[in-house]
Enzyme design. Structure first.
Site, PDB file in Angstrom:
ATOM      1  N   LYS A  64       0.829  -1.190   0.031  1.00 24.22           N
ATOM      2  CA  LYS A  64      -0.086  -0.045  -0.145  1.00 24.22           C
ATOM      3  C   LYS A  64       0.972   1.215   0.050  1.00 24.22           C
ATOM      4  O   LYS A  64       0.654   2.191  -0.826  1.00 24.22           O
ATOM      5  CB  LYS A  64      -0.847  -0.065   1.206  1.00 24.22           C
ATOM      6  N   ARG A 118      -9.793   0.940   8.270  1.00 21.37           N
ATOM      7  CA  ARG A 118      -9.552  -0.336   8.650  1.00 21.37           C
ATOM      8  C   ARG A 118     -10.668  -1.189   9.505  1.00 21.37           C
ATOM      9  O   ARG A 118     -10.381  -2.502   9.676  1.00 21.37           O
ATOM     10  CB  ARG A 118      -8.266  -0.329   9.524  1.00 21.37           C
ATOM     11  N   ARG A 154      11.988  -4.906   5.391  1.00 21.80           N
ATOM     12  CA  ARG A 154      11.950  -3.858   4.907  1.00 21.80           C
ATOM     13  C   ARG A 154      12.523  -2.372   5.741  1.00 21.80           C
ATOM     14  O   ARG A 154      12.574  -2.792   6.930  1.00 21.80           O
ATOM     15  CB  ARG A 154      10.227  -3.417   5.224  1.00 21.80           C
ATOM     16  N   ARG A 184      10.993  -0.271  11.132  1.00 17.73           N
ATOM     17  CA  ARG A 184      10.110  -0.084  12.137  1.00 17.73           C
ATOM     18  C   ARG A 184       9.956  -1.118  13.211  1.00 17.73           C
ATOM     19  O   ARG A 184      10.330  -2.287  13.330  1.00 17.73           O
ATOM     20  CB  ARG A 184       8.669  -0.256  11.314  1.00 17.73           C
ATOM     21  N   ARG A 198      -0.828  -8.598  13.414  1.00 16.93           N
ATOM     22  CA  ARG A 198      -1.197  -7.649  12.376  1.00 16.93           C
ATOM     23  C   ARG A 198      -2.258  -8.475  11.061  1.00 16.93           C
ATOM     24  O   ARG A 198      -2.994  -7.843  10.625  1.00 16.93           O
ATOM     25  CB  ARG A 198      -0.086  -6.841  11.724  1.00 16.93           C
TER      26      ARG A 198
HETATM   27  P1  AP5 Z   1       4.983  -1.547   1.960  1.00 16.33           P
HETATM   28  O1  AP5 Z   1       4.529  -0.799   0.852  1.00 16.33           O
HETATM   29  O2  AP5 Z   1       5.576  -1.020   2.870  1.00 16.33           O
HETATM   30  O3  AP5 Z   1       3.639  -2.268   2.496  1.00 16.33           O
HETATM   31  P2  AP5 Z   1       2.280  -1.856   3.129  1.00 16.33           P
HETATM   32  O4  AP5 Z   1       1.148  -2.540   2.607  1.00 16.33           O
HETATM   33  O5  AP5 Z   1       2.279  -0.342   3.211  1.00 16.33           O
HETATM   34  O6  AP5 Z   1       2.630  -2.522   4.662  1.00 16.33           O
HETATM   35  P3  AP5 Z   1       2.625  -1.955   6.073  1.00 16.33           P
HETATM   36  O7  AP5 Z   1       3.086  -2.731   7.246  1.00 16.33           O
HETATM   37  O8  AP5 Z   1       3.008  -0.487   5.902  1.00 16.33           O
HETATM   38  O9  AP5 Z   1       1.018  -1.793   6.442  1.00 16.33           O
HETATM   39  P4  AP5 Z   1       0.386  -1.981   7.781  1.00 16.33           P
HETATM   40  O10 AP5 Z   1      -0.923  -1.774   7.346  1.00 16.33           O
HETATM   41  O11 AP5 Z   1       0.550  -3.092   8.549  1.00 16.33           O
HETATM   42  O12 AP5 Z   1       1.158  -0.857   8.339  1.00 16.33           O
HETATM   43  P5  AP5 Z   1       0.360   0.849   8.703  1.00 16.33           P
HETATM   44  O13 AP5 Z   1       1.580   1.735   8.852  1.00 16.33           O
HETATM   45  O14 AP5 Z   1      -0.503   1.168   7.999  1.00 16.33           O
HETATM   46  O15 AP5 Z   1       5.607  -2.870   1.380  1.00 16.33           O
HETATM   47  C1  AP5 Z   1       6.284  -3.958   2.180  1.00 16.33           C
HETATM   48  C2  AP5 Z   1       7.744  -4.241   1.761  1.00 16.33           C
HETATM   49  O16 AP5 Z   1       7.657  -4.961   0.681  1.00 16.33           O
HETATM   50  C3  AP5 Z   1       8.776  -2.808   1.444  1.00 16.33           C
HETATM   51  O17 AP5 Z   1       9.774  -3.308   2.014  1.00 16.33           O
HETATM   52  C4  AP5 Z   1       8.562  -2.808  -0.109  1.00 16.33           C
HETATM   53  O18 AP5 Z   1       9.729  -2.480  -0.800  1.00 16.33           O
HETATM   54  C5  AP5 Z   1       8.333  -4.339  -0.556  1.00 16.33           C
HETATM   55  N1  AP5 Z   1       7.465  -4.344  -1.522  1.00 16.33           N
HETATM   56  C6  AP5 Z   1       6.187  -3.811  -1.768  1.00 16.33           C
HETATM   57  N2  AP5 Z   1       5.511  -4.185  -2.865  1.00 16.33           N
HETATM   58  C7  AP5 Z   1       6.339  -5.397  -3.213  1.00 16.33           C
HETATM   59  C8  AP5 Z   1       6.116  -6.328  -4.396  1.00 16.33           C
HETATM   60  N3  AP5 Z   1       5.115  -6.190  -5.522  1.00 16.33           N
HETATM   61  N4  AP5 Z   1       7.070  -7.308  -4.315  1.00 16.33           N
HETATM   62  C9  AP5 Z   1       8.006  -7.263  -3.501  1.00 16.33           C
HETATM   63  N5  AP5 Z   1       8.130  -6.629  -2.765  1.00 16.33           N
HETATM   64  C10 AP5 Z   1       7.288  -5.412  -2.410  1.00 16.33           C
HETATM   65  O19 AP5 Z   1       0.137   0.261  10.210  1.00 16.33           O
HETATM   66  C11 AP5 Z   1       0.834   0.165  11.309  1.00 16.33           C
HETATM   67  C12 AP5 Z   1       0.181   0.079  12.769  1.00 16.33           C
HETATM   68  O20 AP5 Z   1      -0.719   1.395  12.927  1.00 16.33           O
HETATM   69  C13 AP5 Z   1      -1.123  -1.052  12.756  1.00 16.33           C
HETATM   70  O21 AP5 Z   1      -0.787  -2.256  13.140  1.00 16.33           O
HETATM   71  C14 AP5 Z   1      -2.045  -0.154  13.592  1.00 16.33           C
HETATM   72  O22 AP5 Z   1      -1.607  -0.505  14.964  1.00 16.33           O
HETATM   73  C15 AP5 Z   1      -1.809   1.225  13.390  1.00 16.33           C
HETATM   74  N6  AP5 Z   1      -2.976   1.526  12.523  1.00 16.33           N
HETATM   75  C16 AP5 Z   1      -2.681   2.481  11.308  1.00 16.33           C
HETATM   76  N7  AP5 Z   1      -3.692   2.576  10.688  1.00 16.33           N
HETATM   77  C17 AP5 Z   1      -4.839   2.396  11.315  1.00 16.33           C
HETATM   78  C18 AP5 Z   1      -6.220   2.409  11.517  1.00 16.33           C
HETATM   79  N8  AP5 Z   1      -6.914   3.118  10.266  1.00 16.33           N
HETATM   80  N9  AP5 Z   1      -6.775   1.955  12.249  1.00 16.33           N
HETATM   81  C19 AP5 Z   1      -6.309   1.290  13.554  1.00 16.33           C
HETATM   82  N10 AP5 Z   1      -5.118   1.191  13.684  1.00 16.33           N
HETATM   83  C20 AP5 Z   1      -4.235   1.767  12.543  1.00 16.33           C
END
Ligand code: AP5
Ligand code: ZN
Length: 217
Positions: A13, A88, A127, A161, A172
């Site tokens: 994402k 979410r 990552r 992270r 997660r």
């Molecule tokens: P990346 O693009 O970083 O993936 P992502 O989908 O953004 O993953 P996240 O881990 O950031 O999502 P998340 O939803 O857990 O975290 P968030 O910060 O939202 O890609 C991952 C890796 O793979 C990278 O190294 C990239 O280079 C590689 N990659 C990408 N595409 C690829 C491909 N096609 N092939 C190979 N490699 C690839 O949330 C963190 C925490 O915050 C949550 O756990 C929760 O506690 C809280 N939180 C955030 N939003 C909310 C909400 N709305 N409600 C409640 N809690 C929330």
């Protein structure tokens, strides 16, 4: 325009939202980034969120909705937004509908990035990001040309992270399947859901996503 990227942790994402931001002039709104900034700044919301995030659970709807509402009200968001990691839960999705209705807007598309859980653990554990410009990298899939040095800005302060360890990733993924996956049905029923296979390489997915965004905006 309002676009939503749905998908489990590691689906790409953030990677894709950053690419779309450049291509379409949209603003990436990541509630994960906003929450990490609140934790780093030591705000009340950040204090409440820190332990929850480190456990891989979802932060309370109230906190997240407030943070998102404030950010969405900033003038740059008038260019159009790409929501990364929000909504979410069904409560968050309903709050978003209400917020957008106030300003006469709607959702152009909610795009679900479909991936295998097993691959997500590998993606997340490799990552890291540039501490200076935020560019994302991966040990295997997207390594910088010079080790530990950002291709984009030359920065050398790479960061990993606190929640990117195998144990937290498992929590997660559970949170995603239990609380977020129901949004696929929610947006299908509103007629705005698009799904794409996000197991391929980053540029191929970006091309497919770009075509959807062009059509939807
Ligand atoms: P990346 O693009 O970083 O993936 P992502 O989908 O953004 O993953 P996240 O881990 O950031 O999502 P998340 O939803 O857990 O975290 P968030 O910060 O939202 O890609 C991952 C890796 O793979 C990278 O190294 C990239 O280079 C590689 N990659 C990408 N595409 C690829 C491909 N096609 N092939 C190979 N490699 C690839 O949330 C963190 C925490 O915050 C949550 O756990 C929760 O506690 C809280 N939180 C955030 N939003 C909310 C909400 N709305 N409600 C409640 N809690 C929330
Ligand atoms: Zn950089």
């Amino acid at each position: 325009a309002v676009l939503i990227l749905l998908g489990p942790p590691g689906a790409g994402k953030g990677t894709q939202a950053r690419m779309l931001e450049g291509e379409f002039g949209l603003v990436q709104l990541s509630t994960g980034d906003l929450l990490r900034a609140a934790v780093a700044a030591g705000t009340e919301a950040g204090k409440a969120a820190k332990a929850v995030m480190e456990a891989g659970e979802l932060v309370s709807d109230d906190i997240v909705i407030n943070i998102l509402r404030d950010r969405l009200a900033e003038p740059d968001c008038a260019r159009g937004v790409i929501l990364d990691g929000f909504p979410r839960t069904t409560v968050q999705a309903q709050a978003l509908d209400a917020l957008l209705a106030e300003s006469g807007q709607g959702i152009n598309a909610a795009i679900s990035l479909e991936v295998d859980d097993a691959a997500m653990v590998t993606r997340i554990s490799g990552r890291f990001t540039c501490g200076d410009c935020g560019e994302g990298y991966h040990d295997t899939f997207k390594a910088p040309k010079i080790a530990e040095t950002c291709d984009k800005c030359g920065g050398t302060g790479m960061k990993r992270r606190a929640d990117d360890n195998a144990e937290t990733v498992a929590s997660r993924l559970v949170a995603y399947h239990e609380q977020t996956a129901p949004l696929i049905a929610y947006y299908t029923s509103k007629g705005v859901l698009k799904s794409i296979d996000a197991m391929g390489d980053i540029d191929a997915i970006a091309a497919e996503l770009g075509a959807i965004v062009k059509q939807a905006t």
